[in-house]
Design an enzyme around this catalytic site. Sequence first.
Site, short mmCIF file in Angstrom:
data_model
loop_
_atom_site.label_atom_id
_atom_site.label_comp_id
_atom_site.label_asym_id
_atom_site.label_seq_id
_atom_site.Cartn_x
_atom_site.Cartn_y
_atom_site.Cartn_z
N GLY A 10 45.34 52.83 29.51
CA GLY A 10 44.81 51.62 30.27
C GLY A 10 46.11 50.99 30.68
O GLY A 10 47.25 51.37 30.61
N GLN A 11 46.05 49.62 31.32
CA GLN A 11 47.21 49.01 31.78
C GLN A 11 47.86 48.65 30.77
O GLN A 11 49.27 48.74 30.78
CB GLN A 11 46.66 47.56 32.54
CG GLN A 11 45.74 47.72 33.78
CD GLN A 11 45.65 46.46 34.21
OE1 GLN A 11 46.64 45.96 34.82
NE2 GLN A 11 44.63 45.71 33.77
N ILE A 38 37.51 55.92 20.26
CA ILE A 38 37.32 54.85 19.00
C ILE A 38 36.01 54.47 18.41
O ILE A 38 36.07 54.04 17.34
CB ILE A 38 38.34 53.49 19.33
CG1 ILE A 38 37.56 52.63 20.49
CG2 ILE A 38 39.83 53.73 19.42
CD1 ILE A 38 38.22 51.07 20.43
N ALA A 61 39.49 49.31 25.09
CA ALA A 61 38.35 48.23 25.32
C ALA A 61 37.32 48.59 26.17
O ALA A 61 37.74 49.41 27.38
CB ALA A 61 38.99 46.93 25.17
N TYR A 62 36.34 48.19 26.38
CA TYR A 62 35.47 48.35 27.61
C TYR A 62 35.78 46.84 28.41
O TYR A 62 35.62 45.91 27.70
CB TYR A 62 34.00 47.99 27.11
CG TYR A 62 33.30 48.05 28.18
CD1 TYR A 62 32.25 49.47 28.52
CD2 TYR A 62 32.45 47.10 28.96
CE1 TYR A 62 31.40 49.44 29.56
CE2 TYR A 62 31.77 47.08 29.99
CZ TYR A 62 30.90 48.17 30.33
OH TYR A 62 30.28 48.30 31.22
N THR A 63 36.38 46.98 29.39
CA THR A 63 36.80 45.70 30.22
C THR A 63 36.23 45.26 31.37
O THR A 63 36.73 44.41 32.34
CB THR A 63 38.45 46.23 30.37
OG1 THR A 63 38.45 47.17 31.13
CG2 THR A 63 39.11 46.09 29.33
N THR A 102 40.65 38.19 24.43
CA THR A 102 40.61 37.76 25.83
C THR A 102 40.44 36.12 25.81
O THR A 102 39.89 35.62 24.89
CB THR A 102 39.63 38.49 26.58
OG1 THR A 102 39.50 37.90 27.70
CG2 THR A 102 38.29 38.50 25.71
N TYR A 126 30.43 40.53 27.95
CA TYR A 126 32.00 41.13 27.68
C TYR A 126 32.85 40.20 26.83
O TYR A 126 33.12 40.61 25.67
CB TYR A 126 32.91 40.90 29.09
CG TYR A 126 34.44 41.30 28.82
CD1 TYR A 126 34.77 42.67 28.13
CD2 TYR A 126 35.35 40.29 29.00
CE1 TYR A 126 36.15 42.65 28.27
CE2 TYR A 126 36.71 40.36 28.72
CZ TYR A 126 37.23 41.57 28.53
OH TYR A 126 38.49 41.88 28.17
N TRP A 151 43.89 37.79 32.38
CA TRP A 151 44.16 38.09 33.75
C TRP A 151 45.18 38.99 33.81
O TRP A 151 46.32 39.01 34.51
CB TRP A 151 44.55 37.06 34.67
CG TRP A 151 43.32 35.98 34.87
CD1 TRP A 151 42.25 35.61 34.03
CD2 TRP A 151 43.35 34.79 35.81
NE1 TRP A 151 41.68 34.57 34.46
CE2 TRP A 151 42.00 34.10 35.67
CE3 TRP A 151 44.11 34.63 36.92
CZ2 TRP A 151 41.92 33.01 36.55
CZ3 TRP A 151 43.86 33.32 37.75
CH2 TRP A 151 42.54 32.66 37.26
#
Length: 300
Positions: A10-11, A38, A61-63, A102, A126, A151
């Site tokens: 991921g990022q 996971i 994560a589910y983003t 978040t 979310y 963000w």
Amino acid sequence: MKVMILGANGQVGTHLVISCAQTTDLEVLALSSSELDIRSHTDVLNSVKSFQPDVIVNAAAYTQVDKAEVEPDLAHAVNAMAIEFIADAANAIDSVIIHISTDYVFDGKNDLSYKEQDLPNPLNVYGKTKWQGERLLLQKANKPILIRTSWVFSDSKNNFVSAMHSLSKTRKELSIVDDQVGAPTYAGHLADAIVSIANKSITNPKFSFGIYHFNGEPFVSWFEFAKTIFEQSERRGLIQKQPKLWPIASEQYPSLAKRPKKACLQTSQFFKSNNSLSRDWRKGLDLVLSAKEKSKHESD
Ligand SMILES: NC(=O)c1ccc[n+]([C@@H]2O[C@H](COP(=O)([O-])OP(=O)(O)OC[C@H]3O[C@@H](n4cnc5c(N)ncnc54)[C@H](OP(=O)(O)O)[C@@H]3O)[C@@H](O)[C@H]2O)c1
């Protein structure tokens, strides 16, 4: 120090791998979703027991904020239930667990920026699943570090910067929400902050486990963020021409998930007092656009 990174593609995961590589004396195991899901309690436990990390960083994560409204079970499994599995595994070997959450756990109705102890009140699925994950982490893990951020952007494909670039290829005009204010956070800055706190949690016997906030500065609206992205991208020749931008209210931009209007986090003193950490998103944007420029020249 041994560090295990979950969600490594991921990022944030990608930048954690880079930040760890720039730090001496780290042994790293970075696992993507295909290497470790996971949601499997057994697989998480086996991987952790086999590598014996001092610190586990969960960047998985589910983003997808809007899609979570129609896939709440999947979002809950990844963002909440799995956190208990990772906490269990961390406890089994007395490891620190760093988990990322978040600004969307807050409703954005505060005039001031949110502090660590403020009470969440998420507006969408979310945010609700992320808050459930937070509570499981803090209840179950013996050595939890919860880092809230906001963000996140990087030079990967799935974020606001890339979305603006794709839209500029087909649209001469764009309407961008101007009444949601937040803090864009460069994934590389966040990753450096995570590595620094990981290190402190191991080396400082008085380290305080719990909640920490880290986000970029200064606060801006999506409209202002988009404007800067287009100005900088045009200047670098990454887009041919800036689209004409129109500021609009959230109500004029229908989306499945409701979003907080002003979910600005107050970065924790721990990070603010570390002068080697950068939080200016404009510097992060410069790095992202430089990377895009480099890959454009290579492919030309
Ligand atoms: N992006 C933002 O704007 C933002 C803002 C605030 C907080 N955060 C938080 O920051 C953290 C990192 O976000 P990000 O932007 O790096 O997200 P991202 O780019 O979407 O990366 C999430 C990673 O998690 C992996 N993943 C999903 N389900 C998994 C599973 N069941 N098992 C293992 N890995 C799984 C994904 O793999 P696949 O691609 O293979 O599915 C993906 O590589 C998350 O906790 C997120 O909630 C993000």
